[in-house]
Design a protein around this motif. Structure first.
Motif, PDB file in Angstrom:
ATOM      1  N   THR A   1       0.854  -1.085   0.095  1.00 10.21           N
ATOM      2  CA  THR A   1      -0.067  -0.017   0.021  1.00 10.21           C
ATOM      3  C   THR A   1       0.761   1.073   0.007  1.00 10.21           C
ATOM      4  O   THR A   1       1.797   1.280   0.719  1.00 10.21           O
ATOM      5  CB  THR A   1      -0.871  -0.042   0.926  1.00 10.21           C
ATOM      6  N   VAL A   2       0.370   2.187  -0.869  1.00 12.37           N
ATOM      7  CA  VAL A   2       1.131   3.393  -0.918  1.00 12.37           C
ATOM      8  C   VAL A   2       0.200   4.631  -0.905  1.00 12.37           C
ATOM      9  O   VAL A   2      -0.938   4.418  -1.731  1.00 12.37           O
ATOM     10  CB  VAL A   2       1.947   3.510  -2.454  1.00 12.37           C
ATOM     11  N   GLU A   3       0.302   5.515  -0.170  1.00 17.76           N
ATOM     12  CA  GLU A   3      -0.772   6.723  -0.038  1.00 17.76           C
ATOM     13  C   GLU A   3      -0.288   7.436  -1.295  1.00 17.76           C
ATOM     14  O   GLU A   3       0.761   7.677  -2.047  1.00 17.76           O
ATOM     15  CB  GLU A   3      -0.343   7.626   1.147  1.00 17.76           C
ATOM     16  N   THR A   4      -1.487   8.134  -1.903  1.00 16.22           N
ATOM     17  CA  THR A   4      -1.579   8.943  -3.100  1.00 16.22           C
ATOM     18  C   THR A   4      -1.186  10.315  -2.682  1.00 16.22           C
ATOM     19  O   THR A   4      -1.813  11.276  -3.234  1.00 16.22           O
ATOM     20  CB  THR A   4      -3.017   8.833  -3.610  1.00 16.22           C
ATOM     21  N   GLY A   5      -0.154  10.636  -1.917  1.00 13.36           N
ATOM     22  CA  GLY A   5       0.578  11.957  -1.744  1.00 13.36           C
ATOM     23  C   GLY A   5       1.906  11.895  -2.532  1.00 13.36           C
ATOM     24  O   GLY A   5       2.255  11.255  -3.439  1.00 13.36           O
ATOM     25  N   THR A   6       2.779  12.620  -1.925  1.00 16.54           N
ATOM     26  CA  THR A   6       4.118  12.924  -2.463  1.00 16.54           C
ATOM     27  C   THR A   6       4.772  11.721  -2.161  1.00 16.54           C
ATOM     28  O   THR A   6       4.945  11.105  -1.242  1.00 16.54           O
ATOM     29  CB  THR A   6       5.001  13.943  -1.880  1.00 16.54           C
ATOM     30  N   PHE A   7       5.601  11.270  -3.545  1.00 17.42           N
ATOM     31  CA  PHE A   7       6.326   9.964  -3.235  1.00 17.42           C
ATOM     32  C   PHE A   7       7.853  10.311  -3.678  1.00 17.42           C
ATOM     33  O   PHE A   7       7.786  10.830  -4.858  1.00 17.42           O
ATOM     34  CB  PHE A   7       5.675   9.004  -4.141  1.00 17.42           C
ATOM     35  N   THR A   8       8.728  10.051  -2.815  1.00 16.84           N
ATOM     36  CA  THR A   8      10.093  10.660  -3.127  1.00 16.84           C
ATOM     37  C   THR A   8      10.961   9.286  -3.267  1.00 16.84           C
ATOM     38  O   THR A   8      10.612   8.163  -3.092  1.00 16.84           O
ATOM     39  CB  THR A   8      10.610  11.227  -2.088  1.00 16.84           C
ATOM     40  N   GLU A   9      12.200   9.602  -3.701  1.00 13.20           N
ATOM     41  CA  GLU A   9      13.068   8.552  -3.923  1.00 13.20           C
ATOM     42  C   GLU A   9      13.663   8.019  -2.570  1.00 13.20           C
ATOM     43  O   GLU A   9      13.849   6.666  -2.529  1.00 13.20           O
ATOM     44  CB  GLU A   9      14.601   9.349  -4.541  1.00 13.20           C
TER      45      GLU A   9
END
Length: 501
Positions: free
Chosen positions: A74-82
């Protein structure tokens, strides 16, 4: 069957998962088993994840034998960084490279997308998020708990079935060697934990007999000094002890005395500034050292106890042990006789005992606990209960005070010979120390807001952010890696390419 894997403690359910939770049911005429597993903190590298969490993740495959057909990431639909990408890659790496062929990405908080499609969101986040979805064979779907649309469940089930088909019906198999190594580590840790627990309980029984004989008298006044690294939870622990609330959690910049009543005792707690978690003591700013020295002379009487605060929700490495040992030197060797290790975030232990956590983390944490005479206590940050955890802590302080004399409160600084090279090194360190303090101050308001937002979201209070912030960097500035360690210092001539304690 499917198995759930989470890259932060927010999943498809609101309750935090600290142990495996297994659920089974009938869906589409098929029996579906879902194993919810403990999560790791978003953006934290694998080395910061507590050993017990890593072991529980690996052993989770045993909860749906002979093995899971699919993993849900699961990954939130917000900012996703390196940084987020590397965290996911490292944690899934515990299972081996084959896991990617069995993994589906589920984007949570789908309502935040509004009119944007999930494909547009992935594209907007750049290469980091595209790498994750492509690594998972572009298998992904969106989950929005605000809606009751069954189509999102159907889409997820279709993705699971596609994984089964792509793998010709084969379930995921973990390397037997990896599994045996983890099981052996857990077995050894349990044996050592039982021995430590028996040792502690035996001493507690002796202390109880001494109380009954009047050899241990209750203290009418208890004086405590809080110690630990930056944002380890000292201020939170202080509030728990005194039953107070702090609506603006932030870094402590100077010693401050707080007083209150706990039962029949008058309790004084001195909160202190923290040192950097990932930097050796020579990077501790002089103003922090001055405040730490001042903490033991803050009142007319010496403290009864030093509470060394250590979060139980993250790993404890040799660099943390060395940092604590070096920073404690200013109080003199006798300080250890009056020190208790106070573990915060005990609620994250789940069904793991604190003794298993101590033994599982290995020699650095065992050394610290033994250095404090095997004196330790746990605070549950969520379930404060009836105040018994505070009363038990104060009893331990009374027992410690009865068995050893209080520290004389005279700070002692180790003598060192200042050579030319040593002096140049100190100049470089001074620049780095000043940079860290400057950057922390510059972003203090932003960091406070992040802490408050995390508190609101998780309802877990003053969450410990146990690493140096990943500061925004511009050209010719200092670069920090995901753990907050300096990689290179363009502003500091002659500085090393990497700096670890």
């Amino acid at each position: 069957m499917s198995q759930a894997e989470y890259h932060k403690p927010h999943a498809l359910v609101s309750k935090k998962t600290f142990d495996h939770v297994k659920r089974s049911g009938q869906v589409r005429d098929k029996r579906l088993t879902v194993v919810d597993t403990p999560g790791w903190w978003k953006g934290y590298p694998l080395i910061d994840t507590a050993e017990r969490i890593k072991q529980k993740l690996v052993l989770s495959v045993q909860h749906c034998p002979p093995g899971p057909h699919a993993f849900i990431l699961t990954v939130e639909t917000g900012t996703f960084t390196e940084t987020n990408r590397r965290s996911i890659e490292e944690h899934l790496g515990l299972f081996g490279e084959n896991i990617w062929g069995h993994t589906i990405v589920v984007f949570t908080k789908g309502d935040s997308l509004k009119d944007k499609s999930i494909e547009q969101h992935i594209e907007s986040q750049g290469e980091a998020l595209k790498w994750v979805t492509e690594k998972c064979g572009n298998r992904y779907c969106v989950y929005d708990k605000q809606t009751k649309d069954q189509n999102q469940v159907i889409q997820l089930l279709d993705q699971i079935e596609s994984v089964v088909v792509n793998n010709s019906g084969r379930h995921f198999e973990l390397d037997e060697t990896t599994l045996k190594e983890v099981e052996e580590k857990r077995k050894v840790a349990k044996v050592r934990a039982n021995a430590r627990r028996e040792k502690k309980e035996k001493r507690r029984e002796e202390e109880k007999r001494k109380r009954l004989k009047g050899q241990i008298q209750p203290l009418s006044e208890v004086r405590i000094v809080m110690l630990g690294w930056v944002t380890c939870g000292k201020s939170y622990a202080k509030n728990v002890i005194l039953d107070k609330k702090d609506v603006r959690p932030s870094r402590t910049h100077q010693c401050k005395k707080h007083e209150g009543s706990v039962g029949d005792r008058h309790v004084t707690v001195v909160d202190t500034p923290g040192w950097w978690k990932y930097f050796p003591a020579h990077y501790t700013p002089e103003w922090v050292k001055t405040e730490l020295e001042r903490s033991v002379t803050f009142g007319s009487k010496a403290p009864h106890a030093f509470l060394l605060v250590v979060p139980a929700d993250v790993s404890f490495l040799e660099e943390q042990r060395k940092g604590i040992q070096e920073n404690m030197k200013m109080f003199g060797e006798m300080v250890w006789r009056n020190t208790i290790v106070l573990f915060t975030w005990g609620d994250t232990l789940g069904n793991t005992s604190i003794e298993e956590h101590i033994e599982g983390e290995g020699e650095p944490l065992r050394w610290l606990v033994e250095k404090c005479g095997n004196r330790y206590h746990v605070f549950d940050n969520v379930n404060g209960g009836d105040g018994s955890q505070v009363h038990q802590l104060l009893e331990k302080i009374e027992e410690m005070d009865a068995s050893v004399s209080s520290c004389d409160g005279t700070p002692k600084t180790p003598e060192t010979e200042v050579t030319e090279s040593h002096r140049r090194e100190k100049e470089v360190r001074k620049e780095m120390v000043e940079f860290l303090d400057k950057e922390w101050t510059r972003r203090d308001n932003e960091l406070e807001e992040k802490v408050r937002a995390m508190w609101r979201e998780t309802r877990r209070g003053d969450r410990s952010m146990d690493h140096i912030p990943d500061f925004s960097v511009q050209e010719n500035e200092v670069y920090l890696d995901t753990r907050g360690l300096p990689i290179k210092f363009p502003l500091l001539s002659g500085a090393p390419q990497s700096e670890e304690s």
